[in-house]
Design a protein around this motif. Structure first.
Motif, PDB file in Angstrom:
ATOM      1  N   ASP A 411       9.853  -5.166   3.020  1.00 55.68           N
ATOM      2  CA  ASP A 411       9.074  -5.229   4.254  1.00 55.68           C
ATOM      3  C   ASP A 411       7.582  -5.361   3.989  1.00 55.68           C
ATOM      4  N   GLY A 412       7.166  -5.388   2.695  1.00 54.70           N
ATOM      5  CA  GLY A 412       5.772  -5.579   2.347  1.00 54.70           C
ATOM      6  C   GLY A 412       4.888  -4.371   2.551  1.00 54.70           C
ATOM      7  N   ARG A 413       5.467  -3.190   2.783  1.00 51.43           N
ATOM      8  CA  ARG A 413       4.655  -2.041   3.175  1.00 51.43           C
ATOM      9  C   ARG A 413       4.533  -0.975   2.081  1.00 51.43           C
ATOM     10  N   SER A 414       5.332  -1.051   1.021  1.00 50.51           N
ATOM     11  CA  SER A 414       5.307  -0.009  -0.017  1.00 50.51           C
ATOM     12  C   SER A 414       5.178  -0.623  -1.399  1.00 50.51           C
ATOM     13  N   LEU A 415       4.404   0.049  -2.265  1.00 52.88           N
ATOM     14  CA  LEU A 415       4.266  -0.357  -3.657  1.00 52.88           C
ATOM     15  C   LEU A 415       5.052   0.622  -4.525  1.00 52.88           C
ATOM     16  N   LEU A 416       5.932   0.084  -5.377  1.00 54.85           N
ATOM     17  CA  LEU A 416       6.833   0.884  -6.198  1.00 54.85           C
ATOM     18  C   LEU A 416       6.566   0.599  -7.672  1.00 54.85           C
ATOM     19  N   VAL A 417       6.757   1.627  -8.503  1.00 59.41           N
ATOM     20  CA  VAL A 417       6.568   1.472  -9.943  1.00 59.41           C
ATOM     21  C   VAL A 417       7.755   2.119 -10.650  1.00 59.41           C
ATOM     22  N   ALA A 438       5.870  -8.385   8.458  1.00 64.96           N
ATOM     23  CA  ALA A 438       6.622  -8.255   7.198  1.00 64.96           C
ATOM     24  C   ALA A 438       6.741  -9.571   6.450  1.00 64.96           C
ATOM     25  N   LYS A 439       6.674 -10.676   7.149  1.00 64.53           N
ATOM     26  CA  LYS A 439       6.913 -11.960   6.493  1.00 64.53           C
ATOM     27  C   LYS A 439       5.705 -12.433   5.686  1.00 64.53           C
ATOM     28  N   ASP A 440       4.516 -12.432   6.297  1.00 63.54           N
ATOM     29  CA  ASP A 440       3.350 -13.014   5.647  1.00 63.54           C
ATOM     30  C   ASP A 440       2.268 -12.003   5.302  1.00 63.54           C
ATOM     31  N   GLY A 441       2.367 -10.791   5.820  1.00 66.03           N
ATOM     32  CA  GLY A 441       1.302  -9.830   5.592  1.00 66.03           C
ATOM     33  C   GLY A 441       1.718  -8.721   4.657  1.00 66.03           C
ATOM     34  N   GLY A 442       1.172  -7.529   4.921  1.00 63.96           N
ATOM     35  CA  GLY A 442       1.482  -6.397   4.067  1.00 63.96           C
ATOM     36  C   GLY A 442       0.841  -6.535   2.704  1.00 63.96           C
ATOM     37  N   ASP A 458      -4.031  -5.302   0.215  1.00 62.83           N
ATOM     38  CA  ASP A 458      -3.401  -5.014   1.503  1.00 62.83           C
ATOM     39  C   ASP A 458      -3.928  -6.037   2.494  1.00 62.83           C
ATOM     40  N   ARG A 459      -3.041  -6.903   3.012  1.00 60.49           N
ATOM     41  CA  ARG A 459      -3.449  -8.005   3.874  1.00 60.49           C
ATOM     42  C   ARG A 459      -3.382  -7.664   5.357  1.00 60.49           C
ATOM     43  N   ASP A 460      -3.302  -6.379   5.679  1.00 60.36           N
ATOM     44  CA  ASP A 460      -3.302  -5.938   7.063  1.00 60.36           C
ATOM     45  C   ASP A 460      -4.582  -6.428   7.740  1.00 60.36           C
ATOM     46  N   ALA A 461      -4.451  -7.251   8.789  1.00 62.63           N
ATOM     47  CA  ALA A 461      -5.619  -7.834   9.453  1.00 62.63           C
ATOM     48  C   ALA A 461      -6.542  -6.759  10.019  1.00 62.63           C
ATOM     49  N   ALA A 462      -5.973  -5.616  10.414  1.00 65.58           N
ATOM     50  CA  ALA A 462      -6.777  -4.542  10.998  1.00 65.58           C
ATOM     51  C   ALA A 462      -7.505  -3.728   9.931  1.00 65.58           C
ATOM     52  N   LYS A 463      -6.994  -3.748   8.697  1.00 60.62           N
ATOM     53  CA  LYS A 463      -7.588  -2.934   7.637  1.00 60.62           C
ATOM     54  C   LYS A 463      -7.342  -3.576   6.273  1.00 60.62           C
ATOM     55  N   ARG A 488     -10.650 -12.281   4.004  1.00 60.34           N
ATOM     56  CA  ARG A 488      -9.703 -11.291   3.491  1.00 60.34           C
ATOM     57  C   ARG A 488      -9.104 -11.745   2.172  1.00 60.34           C
ATOM     58  N   VAL A 489      -8.888 -10.788   1.272  1.00 60.40           N
ATOM     59  CA  VAL A 489      -8.223 -11.082   0.004  1.00 60.40           C
ATOM     60  C   VAL A 489      -6.728 -11.192   0.256  1.00 60.40           C
ATOM     61  N   GLN A 490      -6.150 -12.339  -0.057  1.00 63.53           N
ATOM     62  CA  GLN A 490      -4.728 -12.588   0.125  1.00 63.53           C
ATOM     63  C   GLN A 490      -3.909 -12.371  -1.143  1.00 63.53           C
TER      64      GLN A 490
END
Length: 635
Positions: A411-417, A438-442, A458-463, A488-490
């Motif tokens: 879903d593009g929302r979590s970073l795992l290691v 979830a498709k193009d952001g996160g 983090d490509r969240d347009a709001a933050k 924004r950094v993509q």
């Protein structure tokens, strides 16, 4: 005549001839040689870097247009001290003119007369306007500084009648002109070559590549040959852009001894470098690092494997010797000799590609390879949670030592290691995105630098944020990126040395490549990191889709060129320069690309039509995995 000026002005006065086996005689009005083989050449042949160009002086009674044309031609020559070019100038202008900086124009300079003399406004003078599209400037430190795409260049050249011995006006000569050399892109690529010189990353025993341009042949100003020019460039220190984050181990003021103009490898591929007094007191440890800077520089300069570098004092005694094997301690990239090629399979698990030792002739997904797929590639799941566990990811980054991997959740929302080892545990980092697209952001695909730190955007347009995890763990640090101006950094791709960041930056209408310098203040976990002084990484491209480091100062980019309609794959230098040889074979609809510093390893890309594809050196693209995405090398 210059190839570029031939395109810019059409037919020129004068001619171009080859003298013997590789020398050109150029002028606004050339004289013919009295001996030797002579044959005409076309403008396109001038791109050959083996062609040596010499100018001839202006002919008696030459008109202003011939003087200007002849001078512009003479600037492309190999004449010592540009002696012939200076004959087109008045004595004062010849003394004042310096050729240390270079302006590069897309199609060469286009001079047009203003006809001021015809109007009587300047009865004893004549003015030409020289125009073109500026591509870059090469400064006095040999650094390539790209300009805005299609930036207009306009300067003037003024001529006066040169007084004869009796005080009467006789010959037209140039008395006012732009500073430095003015070259078309084709002439520039023939005359100059890109070279990586090396300095140490601040506080580390790791070398960083600093690309510059030096003349292919003997430099007319210094009379140094290619190796001597390059060595002296290292001694002069880093370029202004890189200087804040690197250090030279050569003492300030170090230069080649006396009148040293020529340096050459001996029959053992070793180089002896005589230095002036400023280096004489360097101790063994410092001297070894000094030699390492030169050894890695020479490796990028020559095709021969440099065996060793010897530094000598001004009195001729040996300061130190460093072999090629010893220099590896300071290598910029410290990955294995055969880094792994990874990707995310159709089920969201991470796999590694490896050569098929059995030569079964089956593609990696079990299908027959007669359709052009690469039968030499087999795949296997990585060890640990990303390969055989339940955790799915949509992108992956493998640490440079290939002991850990980082992945972004579907879903593009979590970073795992997780370690790349059986029985290891998955770690959900504190990096999360609030983006619901979830498709193009996160979160972007992560990237490891050579220090073991993990970066992600983090490509969240709001933050929107650029984040760093020290050694891939703990509290994420927000990295300030200067000069974004609302963009924004993509995507982020970190260099192996950790002092440069390749960023894909979007302003809402297009995505461009920017190279930033990574500056650090403080030590260890408490250090504060920022990315500053962004500069264009691919100024010839107006929309960039993907990027990967493909060398110590080189990247491979995917995108559309300015004014183009089709997708291109190109190699570019971190200074924004490129060459005709940088174009790669095309492949359909590429969304991701991965490369490594070792140019013997294949490029790997994801094509929306063909899956995971590979491009080995000297070959064509072939499908390795028909259903897969997010290809990655360590980094």
């Amino acid at each position: 005549m210059g190839a570029d000026r031939g395109r810019a002005r059409g037919k020129l006065l004068g001619s171009v001839v080859v003298l013997g086996s590789g020398s050109l005689l150029v002028s606004g009005c050339a004289s013919m040689p009295s001996s030797g083989d002579v044959h005409s050449v076309s403008a396109s042949q001038r791109a050959d870097s083996q062609v040596q160009v010499y100018a001839v002086p202006p002919r008696p009674g030459a008109e202003p247009s011939e003087i200007v044309s002849g001078f512009l031609e003479a600037m492309t020559s190999d004449d010592p001290q540009f002696a012939m070019a200076r004959q087109y100038l008045t004595p004062k202008a010849a003394t004042d003119w310096r050729a240390t900086e270079v302006t590069v124009l897309a199609d060469g300079p286009d001079p047009q007369p203003t006809r001021s003399a015809d109007r009587g406004a300047d009865a004893n003078g004549f003015t030409f306007t020289v125009s073109g599209k500026r591509v870059a400037v090469i400064d006095k430190h040999h650094a390539y500084l790209p300009t805005a795409p299609q930036e207009a260049y306009t300067q003037t050249i003024h001529l006066v009648r040169q007084s004869g011995g009796d005080g009467t006006g006789r010959e037209w000569r140039i008395d006012a002109l732009p500073e430095g050399l003015l070259l078309g892109q084709s002439d520039f690529q023939r005359i100059y070559r890109s070279v990586n010189k090396y300095y140490f990353a601040a506080g580390q025993d790791r070398l960083v590549a600093d690309p510059v341009y030096v003349r292919q042949r003997t430099d007319p100003e210094t009379q140094m040959n290619l190796i001597a020019q390059t060595v002296q460039s290292v001694l002069d220190g880093p370029t202004n852009w890189l200087k804040p984050v690197v250090a030279s181990k050569f003492p300030s003021g170090t230069a080649l001894k006396g009148d040293t103009k020529t340096l050459a490898l001996d029959d053992r591929n070793a180089l002896k470098v005589p230095l002036n007094d400023r280096a004489s007191n360097a101790d063994e440890a410092q001297c070894k690092r000094m030699a390492a800077q030169l050894l890695f520089t020479l490796r990028d300069l020559t095709t021969a494997r440099v065996g060793q570098v010897e530094l000598d004092r001004s009195n001729g005694s040996q300061l130190c010797v460093l072999s090629g094997d010893q220099a590896e301690t300071y290598a910029p990239d410290r990955m294995s000799t055969s880094p792994g090629q990874y990707f995310v399979d159709a089920a969201g698990h991470v796999e590694r590609m490896r050569p098929d030792a059995g030569g079964s002739g089956a593609a990696s997904d079990g299908s027959d390879s007669s359709d052009g797929s690469d039968a030499s590639v087999m795949t296997e799941p990585v060890q640990g949670p990303f390969g055989k566990g339940e955790q799915q990811v949509r992108t992956v980054a493998v640490s440079r030592d290939e002991k850990r991997a980082a992945g972004v959740s579907p879903d593009g929302r979590s970073l795992l290691v997780a370690p790349l080892a059986s029985g290891s545990a998955l770690v959900r980092t504190l990096v999360t995105s609030d983006d619901k697209n979830a498709k193009d952001g996160g979160l972007s695909a992560p990237s490891w630098d050579g220090r073991g730190d993990l970066w992600v955007a983090d490509r969240d347009a709001a933050k929107p944020r650029l984040l760093r995890l020290v050694r891939g763990q703990g509290e994420p640090q927000t990295v300030d990126v200067a000069g974004l101006n609302g963009a924004r950094v993509q995507q982020v791709r970190m260099s192996a040395d950790g002092v440069r960041a390749a960023l894909l930056v979007s302003d809402g209408s297009r995505t461009t490549l920017r190279i930033g310098r990574v500056e650090r203040s403080g030590e260890g976990d408490k250090s504060v990191v920022s990315v500053v002084e962004l500069r264009p990484g691919a100024p010839q491209m107006e929309d960039v889709t993907a990027v990967s480091w493909a060398g110590r100062s080189r990247l491979v980019v995917v995108g559309k060129e300015t004014g183009g309609v089709s997708q291109q794959l190109r190699y570019v230098q971190t200074d924004g320069s490129t060459s005709a040889a940088g174009t790669l074979p095309s492949v359909n609809k590429v969304t991701d690309v991965a490369a490594t510093d070792d140019d013997r390893m294949p490029l790997v890309a994801h094509s929306q039509e063909d899956g995971i594809v590979r491009l080995p050196p000297g070959a064509n693209w072939r499908t390795a995995v028909k259903k897969g995405s997010a290809p990655a090398y360590p980094g």
